[in-house]
Design an enzyme around this catalytic site. Sequence first.
Site, PDB file in Angstrom:
ATOM      1  N   CYS A  13       0.870  -1.185   0.000  1.00  0.00           N
ATOM      2  CA  CYS A  13       0.000   0.000   0.000  1.00  0.00           C
ATOM      3  C   CYS A  13       0.902   1.229   0.000  1.00  0.00           C
ATOM      4  O   CYS A  13       2.087   1.140  -0.362  1.00  0.00           O
ATOM      5  CB  CYS A  13      -0.985  -0.021   1.172  1.00  0.00           C
ATOM      6  SG  CYS A  13      -0.223   0.052   2.801  1.00  0.00           S
ATOM      7  N   ASN A  16       2.262   1.535   4.355  1.00  0.00           N
ATOM      8  CA  ASN A  16       2.596   0.263   5.029  1.00  0.00           C
ATOM      9  C   ASN A  16       2.305   0.326   6.536  1.00  0.00           C
ATOM     10  O   ASN A  16       2.996  -0.298   7.339  1.00  0.00           O
ATOM     11  CB  ASN A  16       4.049  -0.158   4.782  1.00  0.00           C
ATOM     12  CG  ASN A  16       4.369  -1.604   5.167  1.00  0.00           C
ATOM     13  OD1 ASN A  16       5.491  -1.928   5.549  1.00  0.00           O
ATOM     14  ND2 ASN A  16       3.405  -2.480   5.090  1.00  0.00           N
ATOM     15  N   CYS A  18      -1.464   0.877   7.432  1.00  0.00           N
ATOM     16  CA  CYS A  18      -2.901   0.593   7.575  1.00  0.00           C
ATOM     17  C   CYS A  18      -3.324  -0.664   6.817  1.00  0.00           C
ATOM     18  O   CYS A  18      -3.640  -1.688   7.418  1.00  0.00           O
ATOM     19  CB  CYS A  18      -3.747   1.775   7.100  1.00  0.00           C
ATOM     20  SG  CYS A  18      -3.526   3.270   8.079  1.00  0.00           S
ATOM     21  N   ARG A  19      -3.344  -0.592   5.483  1.00  0.00           N
ATOM     22  CA  ARG A  19      -3.959  -1.666   4.701  1.00  0.00           C
ATOM     23  C   ARG A  19      -3.067  -2.874   4.477  1.00  0.00           C
ATOM     24  O   ARG A  19      -3.482  -4.020   4.702  1.00  0.00           O
ATOM     25  CB  ARG A  19      -4.413  -1.120   3.335  1.00  0.00           C
ATOM     26  CG  ARG A  19      -5.536  -0.121   3.420  1.00  0.00           C
ATOM     27  CD  ARG A  19      -5.705   0.647   2.136  1.00  0.00           C
ATOM     28  NE  ARG A  19      -4.555   1.516   1.873  1.00  0.00           N
ATOM     29  CZ  ARG A  19      -4.350   2.204   0.768  1.00  0.00           C
ATOM     30  NH1 ARG A  19      -5.217   2.104  -0.227  1.00  0.00           N
ATOM     31  NH2 ARG A  19      -3.295   2.974   0.644  1.00  0.00           N
ATOM     32  N   SER A  20      -1.832  -2.662   3.988  1.00  0.00           N
ATOM     33  CA  SER A  20      -1.008  -3.841   3.649  1.00  0.00           C
ATOM     34  C   SER A  20      -0.565  -4.640   4.879  1.00  0.00           C
ATOM     35  O   SER A  20      -0.483  -5.875   4.786  1.00  0.00           O
ATOM     36  CB  SER A  20       0.176  -3.478   2.747  1.00  0.00           C
ATOM     37  OG  SER A  20       1.066  -2.574   3.353  1.00  0.00           O
ATOM     38  N   ASP A 129      -8.168   3.798   1.117  1.00  0.00           N
ATOM     39  CA  ASP A 129      -7.234   4.222   2.166  1.00  0.00           C
ATOM     40  C   ASP A 129      -8.037   4.711   3.376  1.00  0.00           C
ATOM     41  O   ASP A 129      -8.750   5.711   3.273  1.00  0.00           O
ATOM     42  CB  ASP A 129      -6.368   5.356   1.603  1.00  0.00           C
ATOM     43  CG  ASP A 129      -5.292   5.784   2.572  1.00  0.00           C
ATOM     44  OD1 ASP A 129      -5.341   5.376   3.743  1.00  0.00           O
ATOM     45  OD2 ASP A 129      -4.393   6.530   2.136  1.00  0.00           O
TER      46      ASP A 129
HETATM   47  P1  4NP Z   1      -1.809   2.866   4.092  1.00  0.00           P
HETATM   48  O1  4NP Z   1      -2.450   4.227   4.660  1.00  0.00           O
HETATM   49  O2  4NP Z   1      -1.283   3.177   2.724  1.00  0.00           O
HETATM   50  O3  4NP Z   1      -2.975   1.935   4.062  1.00  0.00           O
HETATM   51  O4  4NP Z   1      -0.736   2.466   5.097  1.00  0.00           O
HETATM   52  C1  4NP Z   1      -1.734   5.423   4.744  1.00  0.00           C
HETATM   53  C2  4NP Z   1      -0.950   5.660   5.846  1.00  0.00           C
HETATM   54  C3  4NP Z   1      -0.257   6.867   5.938  1.00  0.00           C
HETATM   55  C4  4NP Z   1      -0.363   7.793   4.921  1.00  0.00           C
HETATM   56  C5  4NP Z   1      -1.123   7.531   3.801  1.00  0.00           C
HETATM   57  C6  4NP Z   1      -1.824   6.341   3.720  1.00  0.00           C
HETATM   58  N1  4NP Z   1       0.328   9.031   5.018  1.00  0.00           N
HETATM   59  O5  4NP Z   1       0.155   9.876   4.135  1.00  0.00           O
HETATM   60  O6  4NP Z   1       1.091   9.232   5.974  1.00  0.00           O
END
Ligand code: 4NP
Length: 160
Positions: A13, A16, A18-20, A129
């Site tokens: 994702c 790294n 939240c989702r992955s 997201d």
């Molecule tokens: P992820 O979510 O891609 O599912 O881990 C996010 C976590 C942090 C951010 C963006 C998406 N960020 O912009 O910090």
Amino acid sequence: MTAHRTSSVLFVCLGNICRSPLAEGVFLHLVTEAGAAERITVDSAGTGAWHVGERPDPRSLEVAARHGVHLPGHARRVTSDDFRRFDRIVAMDRSNLRNLEALRPDGVATPLELLRDHDPEPGDGEVPDPYYGGEDGFERVYAMVRRSCEALLDDVLTDG
Ligand code: 4NP
């Protein structure tokens, strides 16, 4: 006796956190339940570097724990070596896919796919997201990740 082939899957994702990591933990949980942990390697990474070294977002840890799933990792960034180390790279959304294509080393043909290509329920093909949303977003993400990972595991166990 059938010789089982080994396989490796990397979930990707943006951050790294939240989702992955949730997909990694859910898939590992299912792989272990299926008795296939010895022959399937699972990891996750992000295309961005903001959260490198951090544990998953507390909301991902909470939703996973509610469903009896442990999230083992710390955030890291995708490397060009990942394209050689992993048999399949599974992205959460189309933006991740575009970022991954830009990182792909020349001449390495590792297939990229969307996790929700495996979702038996209809949708737009993406795991949204949940970072800037509320707690219920994480529960919805968990449900789609879980359904999709169950189908992905069937595919990995069939294809090797
Ligand atoms: P992820 O979510 O891609 O599912 O881990 C996010 C976590 C942090 C951010 C963006 C998406 N960020 O912009 O910090």
